[in-house]
Design an enzyme around this catalytic site. Sequence first.
Site, PDB file in Angstrom:
ATOM      1  N   ASP A 200       0.788  -1.243   0.000  1.00 24.60           N
ATOM      2  CA  ASP A 200       0.000   0.000   0.000  1.00 24.60           C
ATOM      3  C   ASP A 200       0.821   1.295   0.000  1.00 24.60           C
ATOM      4  O   ASP A 200       0.498   2.242   0.731  1.00 24.60           O
ATOM      5  CB  ASP A 200      -0.951   0.015   1.206  1.00 24.60           C
ATOM      6  CG  ASP A 200      -2.004  -1.079   1.159  1.00 24.60           C
ATOM      7  OD1 ASP A 200      -1.863  -2.004   0.331  1.00 24.60           O
ATOM      8  OD2 ASP A 200      -2.954  -1.034   1.961  1.00 24.60           O
TER       9      ASP A 200
ATOM     10  N   LYS B  15      -6.944  -4.886  -3.241  1.00 28.88           N
ATOM     11  CA  LYS B  15      -7.722  -5.469  -2.138  1.00 28.88           C
ATOM     12  C   LYS B  15      -8.809  -4.516  -1.670  1.00 28.88           C
ATOM     13  O   LYS B  15      -8.748  -3.312  -1.956  1.00 28.88           O
ATOM     14  CB  LYS B  15      -6.804  -5.832  -0.973  1.00 28.88           C
ATOM     15  CG  LYS B  15      -6.096  -4.643  -0.338  1.00 28.88           C
ATOM     16  CD  LYS B  15      -5.085  -5.119   0.692  1.00 28.88           C
ATOM     17  CE  LYS B  15      -4.226  -3.990   1.227  1.00 28.88           C
ATOM     18  NZ  LYS B  15      -4.929  -2.956   1.977  1.00 28.88           N
TER      19      LYS B  15
ATOM     20  N   CYS C 239      -2.088  -2.437   7.586  1.00 26.75           N
ATOM     21  CA  CYS C 239      -1.994  -3.355   6.446  1.00 26.75           C
ATOM     22  C   CYS C 239      -0.696  -4.161   6.419  1.00 26.75           C
ATOM     23  O   CYS C 239      -0.687  -5.291   5.934  1.00 26.75           O
ATOM     24  CB  CYS C 239      -2.221  -2.580   5.158  1.00 26.75           C
ATOM     25  SG  CYS C 239      -3.926  -1.936   5.088  1.00 26.75           S
TER      26      CYS C 239
END
Length: 198
Positions: free
Chosen positions: A19, A105, A144
């Site tokens: 991310d 995702k 994450c």
Amino acid sequence: MDKRPSIRPRAGDALIAVDVQNDFLPGGSLAVTGGDEVVPVLNEYIAAFRRDGLPIYATRDWHPVDHCSFQAAGGAWPPHCIARSPGAKFAPDLALPEETTVISKATTSGKDAYSGFEDTELARDLHHTGIRRVFIGGLATDYCVLGTVNDALAAGFEVFVLEDAVRAVNVEPDDGSKALTSMRHHGAALIRREMLAA
Ligand SMILES: [Zn+2]
């Protein structure tokens, strides 16, 4: 005898950048303090993996406009990483090679996913590629990265966390350090880039 596992990247290793997207960098809608600082460090890991022809993965939050994690829908966060928006793009200076496998995702409105493994092809793809060890860095340590590391361990991978290439949200000031401690307790090894060449 030195019993430490070799951390020189080798066949069966993969790098996973979690991310590293504009909305999580300073100036973004859900900025992580110092989030931009992971970019040059990750680029060094990327260069090392590319040099050895090893696979590189990049996960990304890829939300619809009405995603359940957004405050307007009762979630905890401001809108961020809306699919195809500038905020969802990878950091412009992140040197991802063309052959990077991108894992999107939390792509449906009703479900969030901190882990890159959740409802994605990541585990299957890694297994199919013959990967046994994964090297994980990115944003954010306490969300994450933590989720991705835990799922990688649960899936049976040996996990190295790139301690110098993660940054935390720190809703509570020590969330990031607690997350790193938890990852270590669950079996992940914390490494820094100077240890790769050892
Ligand atoms: Zn999100």
